[in-house]
Motif scaffolding. Sequence first.
Motif, PDB file in Angstrom:
ATOM      1  N   LEU A   1      36.944  46.236  25.533  1.00  0.00           N
ATOM      2  CA  LEU A   1      36.795  45.769  26.910  1.00  0.00           C
ATOM      3  C   LEU A   1      38.088  46.044  27.655  1.00  0.00           C
ATOM      4  CD1 LEU A   1      35.406  43.092  24.999  1.00  0.00           C
ATOM      5  CD2 LEU A   1      34.181  43.256  27.156  1.00  0.00           C
ATOM      6  N   THR A   2      37.963  46.631  28.851  1.00  0.00           N
ATOM      7  CA  THR A   2      39.138  47.002  29.619  1.00  0.00           C
ATOM      8  C   THR A   2      38.970  46.613  31.086  1.00  0.00           C
ATOM      9  OG1 THR A   2      38.321  49.229  30.172  1.00  0.00           O
ATOM     10  CG2 THR A   2      39.551  48.988  28.113  1.00  0.00           C
ATOM     11  N   GLY A   3      40.098  46.418  31.742  1.00  0.00           N
ATOM     12  CA  GLY A   3      40.109  46.151  33.176  1.00  0.00           C
ATOM     13  C   GLY A   3      41.482  46.443  33.731  1.00  0.00           C
ATOM     14  N   GLU A   4      41.579  46.440  35.061  1.00  0.00           N
ATOM     15  CA  GLU A   4      42.864  46.653  35.727  1.00  0.00           C
ATOM     16  C   GLU A   4      43.246  45.485  36.616  1.00  0.00           C
ATOM     17  OE1 GLU A   4      42.572  50.391  37.749  1.00  0.00           O
ATOM     18  OE2 GLU A   4      42.764  51.557  35.897  1.00  0.00           O
ATOM     19  N   GLY A   5      42.349  44.524  36.787  1.00  0.00           N
ATOM     20  CA  GLY A   5      42.673  43.307  37.508  1.00  0.00           C
ATOM     21  C   GLY A   5      42.569  43.376  39.004  1.00  0.00           C
ATOM     22  N   ASP A   6      42.429  44.573  39.595  1.00  0.00           N
ATOM     23  CA  ASP A   6      42.411  44.658  41.052  1.00  0.00           C
ATOM     24  C   ASP A   6      41.110  44.116  41.638  1.00  0.00           C
ATOM     25  OD1 ASP A   6      41.206  46.829  39.757  1.00  0.00           O
ATOM     26  OD2 ASP A   6      41.350  48.093  41.539  1.00  0.00           O
ATOM     27  N   ARG A   7      40.081  44.007  40.815  1.00  0.00           N
ATOM     28  CA  ARG A   7      38.824  43.364  41.201  1.00  0.00           C
ATOM     29  C   ARG A   7      38.246  42.718  39.949  1.00  0.00           C
ATOM     30  NH1 ARG A   7      38.351  48.767  41.010  1.00  0.00           N
ATOM     31  NH2 ARG A   7      36.702  49.725  39.735  1.00  0.00           N
TER      32      ARG A   7
ATOM     33  N   ALA B   1      38.958  37.231  47.160  1.00  0.00           N
ATOM     34  CA  ALA B   1      40.259  37.884  47.128  1.00  0.00           C
ATOM     35  C   ALA B   1      41.280  37.101  47.952  1.00  0.00           C
ATOM     36  CB  ALA B   1      40.144  39.308  47.656  1.00  0.00           C
ATOM     37  N   VAL B   2      42.500  37.016  47.411  1.00  0.00           N
ATOM     38  CA  VAL B   2      43.591  36.313  48.096  1.00  0.00           C
ATOM     39  C   VAL B   2      44.524  37.349  48.703  1.00  0.00           C
ATOM     40  CG1 VAL B   2      45.527  34.729  47.855  1.00  0.00           C
ATOM     41  CG2 VAL B   2      43.426  34.371  46.509  1.00  0.00           C
ATOM     42  N   GLU B   3      44.699  37.298  50.012  1.00  0.00           N
ATOM     43  CA  GLU B   3      45.526  38.268  50.710  1.00  0.00           C
ATOM     44  C   GLU B   3      46.999  38.090  50.347  1.00  0.00           C
ATOM     45  OE1 GLU B   3      46.648  39.619  55.305  1.00  0.00           O
ATOM     46  OE2 GLU B   3      45.179  38.017  54.915  1.00  0.00           O
TER      47      GLU B   3
ATOM     48  N   ASP C   1      47.055  44.911  49.249  1.00  0.00           N
ATOM     49  CA  ASP C   1      46.461  44.013  50.249  1.00  0.00           C
ATOM     50  C   ASP C   1      46.116  42.645  49.657  1.00  0.00           C
ATOM     51  OD1 ASP C   1      46.619  45.986  52.199  1.00  0.00           O
ATOM     52  OD2 ASP C   1      44.605  46.747  51.765  1.00  0.00           O
ATOM     53  N   HIS C   2      45.773  42.621  48.343  1.00  0.00           N
ATOM     54  CA  HIS C   2      45.312  41.376  47.733  1.00  0.00           C
ATOM     55  C   HIS C   2      45.957  41.162  46.371  1.00  0.00           C
ATOM     56  CE1 HIS C   2      41.992  42.576  50.478  1.00  0.00           C
ATOM     57  NE2 HIS C   2      42.023  41.293  50.789  1.00  0.00           N
ATOM     58  N   LEU C   3      46.038  39.908  45.963  1.00  0.00           N
ATOM     59  CA  LEU C   3      46.494  39.577  44.621  1.00  0.00           C
ATOM     60  C   LEU C   3      45.457  40.052  43.602  1.00  0.00           C
ATOM     61  CD1 LEU C   3      47.790  35.886  45.015  1.00  0.00           C
ATOM     62  CD2 LEU C   3      49.156  37.982  44.954  1.00  0.00           C
ATOM     63  N   PRO C   4      45.876  40.306  42.359  1.00  0.00           N
ATOM     64  CA  PRO C   4      44.901  40.659  41.326  1.00  0.00           C
ATOM     65  C   PRO C   4      43.881  39.541  41.123  1.00  0.00           C
ATOM     66  CG  PRO C   4      47.144  41.123  40.594  1.00  0.00           C
ATOM     67  CD  PRO C   4      47.264  40.333  41.853  1.00  0.00           C
ATOM     68  N   ALA C   5      42.732  39.918  40.554  1.00  0.00           N
ATOM     69  CA  ALA C   5      41.691  38.929  40.262  1.00  0.00           C
ATOM     70  C   ALA C   5      41.918  38.264  38.909  1.00  0.00           C
ATOM     71  CB  ALA C   5      40.321  39.596  40.279  1.00  0.00           C
TER      72      ALA C   5
END
Length: 349
Positions: free
Chosen positions: A195-201, A223-225, A266-270
């Motif tokens: 399982l992989t992710g990048e955290g941006d969403r 999303a948190v700006e 633009d936003h903090l990671p998820a």
Amino acid sequence: MSESPFLVVSSRETTPAERFSSIAGAVWTSGGHLAVADAGAQEIRVFDAEGAVVQVASGPGDAPGEFRGLAALYPFRGDSLVAFDRARGRAVILNDLGNVARSIGLEGAVSAQGVGVSEEGWIAVLGTPSPVLEVGLHADSAPLMVFDLADGRADTVGVFTVRERFVVERRGNRSMGERPFGRAFVGAVDADRILTGEGDRFEVMERTVEGEPRAAIRRLHEAVEVDAPHRDRYVEWRLSGFRGDEGFARTARSVLSSPSLTPYPDHLPAFDRLLVDTEHHLWVRHYLPPWSETRRVWSVFDPERRWLGEVMMPAGFELLEVAHGMAVGIHRDPLEVERVQVHAIQRAP
């Protein structure tokens, strides 16, 4: 999850030198032992269910079963454990008392990042990227590799973004830094899947060991700006521990304080971490800025990747592993003394 731990281990605290110095992993075994990997001492310490020391295994060195860069500890088949030594590029298989069964060389895994171990007999590691030195924003990438724990045979799953960096040039000099709140690789292993992710969403990809996508696990996420207070707080946090040349500190502050020089997203990671427990539930840690004192929250998905709910961690608790109905993690006191805590998982009927 229980608010109060049923077991707290603070190791051999007779002197500061004997305390945990840098915990790299901790595992609760089905036999009721707690194994803790201490990267500072290059030791694996095993405790019983009452917190008494059963054995102190390994230590710094180059002999079989010794470590130079103890970086992770994972549960394996039965009560076995796998320790990853990133300085030597080796996986060490141990029993639940810390006794070494065998050691396997992993060619190309020196300085790699451990991702996880499969009960089917392999370990996944993320290679070390080569930074780009051209001016601008760059995604450093590296191969994700799996190694057979029987013979060390390697396969490449694919190439993934490890982190984002930026390079700026001022007065003819170039400097490089990690992008604040940027994309970064997070991964975990479950049976024959990675399982992989990048955290941006809020999206986690489930892949085969050949790299083929099998499923996308998503959840609605607000999303948190990244605003001016976030940027200001990041600069203060980044420079808070700096003890060096004042001119360099002024330059770093100038660069980090300027959105035109530092490419803030633009936003903090998820999210920023994944783990899979011994019952094949996927745990996804919601992102918090590094200075935050808010209690950590994890989203939990069942083995079919249906969302079950959120779990809030006890105050000051950093979750490391969930195994055999127990959550194991680190608690640090105001003096940064590390203690391992074990909490019972309370599942809904």
